[in-house]
Design an enzyme around this catalytic site. Structure first.
Site, PDB file in Angstrom:
ATOM      1  N   SER A 140     -12.644  -2.411   0.804  1.00 24.72           N
ATOM      2  CA  SER A 140     -12.947  -1.796   2.106  1.00 24.72           C
ATOM      3  C   SER A 140     -14.220  -1.287   2.460  1.00 24.72           C
ATOM      4  O   SER A 140     -14.944  -0.660   1.329  1.00 24.72           O
ATOM      5  CB  SER A 140     -11.979  -0.324   2.313  1.00 24.72           C
ATOM      6  N   ARG A 193       0.904  -1.176   0.087  1.00 21.34           N
ATOM      7  CA  ARG A 193       0.185  -0.068  -0.100  1.00 21.34           C
ATOM      8  C   ARG A 193       0.827   1.236  -0.038  1.00 21.34           C
ATOM      9  O   ARG A 193       1.503   1.475   0.877  1.00 21.34           O
ATOM     10  CB  ARG A 193      -0.903   0.008   1.288  1.00 21.34           C
ATOM     11  N   LYS A 210      -4.753   6.391   8.345  1.00 20.50           N
ATOM     12  CA  LYS A 210      -5.834   7.053   7.672  1.00 20.50           C
ATOM     13  C   LYS A 210      -6.473   8.229   8.552  1.00 20.50           C
ATOM     14  O   LYS A 210      -7.434   7.890   9.274  1.00 20.50           O
ATOM     15  CB  LYS A 210      -6.801   5.675   7.515  1.00 20.50           C
TER      16      LYS A 210
END
Lengths: 290, 263
Positions: free
Chosen positions: A124, A55, A153
């Site tokens: 997600s 990621r 996040k």
């Protein structure tokens, strides 16, 4: 990087069988240097990571192809599955085991059409509606979170373990809990099939040991059974006594009363009565009243 | 204070005639201070589910519950069975055999269900509880509850939380005068004068929650209620001059008692 040896690739069914047995999902962070990621992933897989996701939000995907290929190879050799975040193009270019999509990324249907049947697709979800909608899509797992607030996040609002439970109640595919987790059991207790972590492994002094601990905790919690606790679906480990359940909730025996399947558990039986699968448990205490 | 001035309720002996509610207070600290200045020795509580996650702090956290006689209620019950279940849970949680039976029979007003109240009272008395039923201002029902073994009866002055004061003074006074067990006026007492009035009539005590909790300054209001209750107790002991007047209550049957075809 030369041609990939596709002969060693897991087939469609093997991938999905492997996914179902998975417990620990390690997602790479955005702060480690790219060059350090192979070593990090190697350590995570050695420790027991079942899935690894690359990621990276800063680099364009075209700069990640070689890295993705080498991580896919490390995972394959270590018996783990490898996915990339967001980019179907990257998944295709590096022939990864799959791709993980966010709500705002390429639509799942479109990703499936481009990837074909074999690669895994994860999505997600942040609320029950998204978790429910996902059941109609050609995907292989859903992530539920962020469970806790997390610097990975910063824009995400923590949805708590309740959302993990809610997702587990409606899903036909495995549920991955993510967001600020540093322990393996809690998310599995809440109904998740897998625990996903970023910092708990990537920022650990010893990523291999951290992965080992998390995998062990998550695996141990998978034998937990559903009960109904104060009206909510919850999990309880086999053989857990009422007193142990109270301790897990962080309360002692004083000032509370426990009812199991409509019968009050006398104080002297709290330590011996075992919570059975499907038990309806009520834990009450005093609150203000007139 | 002499022994006669004390109120005996089951195993408890109370010097203070003010029973203090614990709901709806602005903070745990205000509640603790309010109880402290009121001098109350008995407080009411409710039984509810423990929050599984997050903040578990309650309004009771500032209180040392061991210092008080605990009177848990069965608020929320809609039937005798539900009230009995809540009573069992309260006993298990608090090791107190006191229970304030409260069975709502009318949602909008929270007025009690007389039949379910009677049933729950009878059964909990049989189980060894010290039962204080919250009841309507009906003298016949109050007598039945006393007969069933209630340690005290608690007629409501007005609907719960209404702070409307004594809506039917005649009935409340009748219950106080006729009931063989202590009468503790509960619910709806909005001002210290309401408490003073019922104490003057001879109530054994009052239970106040909203009148204190929702006052501008709950702690000062608790002090005011305590003073009113004390004054009312003294006044009753002294004997109100008006009570000496013949025919004060002025009621009599419209229908002749003689000639009833029985006996």
């Amino acid at each position: 990087m030369g041609e990939l040896d596709t002969a060693l690739e897991l087939g469609s069914e093997q991938l999905r069988n492997r996914l179902r047995a998975s417990r620990l999902y390690v997602v790479t962070d955005d702060v480690s240097l790219l060059d350090s990621l192979p070593g990090l992933v190697q350590a995570a897989v050695a420790g027991g990571a079942d899935l690894v996701q690359l990621r990276r939000k800063r680099e364009p995907w075209t700069e990640l192809v070689d890295l993705a290929r080498s991580l896919q190879e490390i995972c394959r050799r270590g018996g783990a599955l490898f996915l990339v975040n967001d980019h179907v193009d990257l998944a295709l270019a590096a022939r990864t085991d799959g791709v993980h999509l966010g709500q705002g990324d390429t639509a799942v249907q479109e990703a499936r059409e481009r990837l074909g049947e074999r690669p895994l697709i994860g999505l997600s979800t942040h609320d029950s509606e998204q978790a429910l909608q996902a059941q109609l899509l050609p995907l292989d797992y859903i992530a539920a979170g962020p469970v806790r607030a997390t610097p990975t996040k910063p824009e995400g609002v923590a949805v708590g373990f309740q959302q993990v439970t809610a997702a587990a109640q409606v899903t036909r595919v495995p549920v991955v809990a993510i967001g600020g987790l540093d322990e393996g059991a809690s998310a599995i207790e809440a109904g998740a099939d897998m625990v996903a972590v970023v910092r708990a492994v990537c920022a650990a002094p010893d990523p291999r040991l951290a992965a080992q601990r998390l995998r062990r905790e998550a695996q141990a919690a998978t034998s937990w059974r559903w009960i109904r606790l104060n009206g909510e679906p919850r999990k309880s480990p086999p053989g857990e006594t009422v007193l142990e359940l109270l301790a897990r909730l962080g309360v002692g025996r004083s000032g509370v009363a426990v009812e199991v399947d409509g019968r009050i558990v006398p104080g002297e039986q709290l330590g011996t009565d075992v919570v059975r699968e499907g038990a309806v448990v009520e834990v009450v205490h005093f609150v203000g009243g007139g | 204070m002499t022994e006669e001035d004390r109120l005996h309720l089951g195993p408890a002996t109370l010097a203070s005639r003010l029973i203090h509610g614990t709901g709806k207070f602005p903070s745990a600290q205000v509640l603790a201070q309010s109880i402290a200045v009121s001098g109350a020795e008995m407080i009411t509580l409710a039984v509810r589910r423990l929050h599984l996650d997050g903040d578990r702090r309650s309004e009771l956290e500032g209180l040392d519950l061991a210092r008080y006689h605990l009177l848990p209620n069965t608020a929320g019950a809609r039937s005798a069975e539900e009230a009995i279940r809540l009573a069992h849970l309260a006993r298990a949680a608090g090791l107190s055999d006191f229970i304030k039976v409260e069975v709502v029979g009318h949602e909008a007003s929270l007025l009690p269900d007389p039949l379910a109240t009677f049933e729950a009272t009878s059964r909990l008395v049989a189980e060894g509880y010290t039962v204080l039923p919250y009841t309507s201002d009906d003298v016949a029902l109050a007598l039945r509850l006393a007969e069933a073994g209630a340690a005290a009866v608690m007629p409501g002055a007005a609907p719960i939380g209404s702070t409307l004061g004594v809506l039917n003074p005649h009935n409340i006074r009748l219950i106080i005068e006729e009931c063989p067990v202590p009468v503790i006026v509960d619910a709806g007492l909005g001002a210290p004068s309401d408490a003073l009035r019922v104490m003057e009539w001879g109530a054994a005590g009052v239970l106040v929650n909203t009148g204190i909790a929702r006052a501008g300054n709950p702690v000062e209001m608790a002090r005011a209620f305590a003073a009113a209750v004390e004054a009312g107790l003294l006044a009753h002991g002294a004997g109100l001059a008006g009570d000496a007047v013949e025919g004060r209550r002025g009621f009599g049957a419209s229908t002749p008692a003689a000639g009833l075809p029985v006996g």
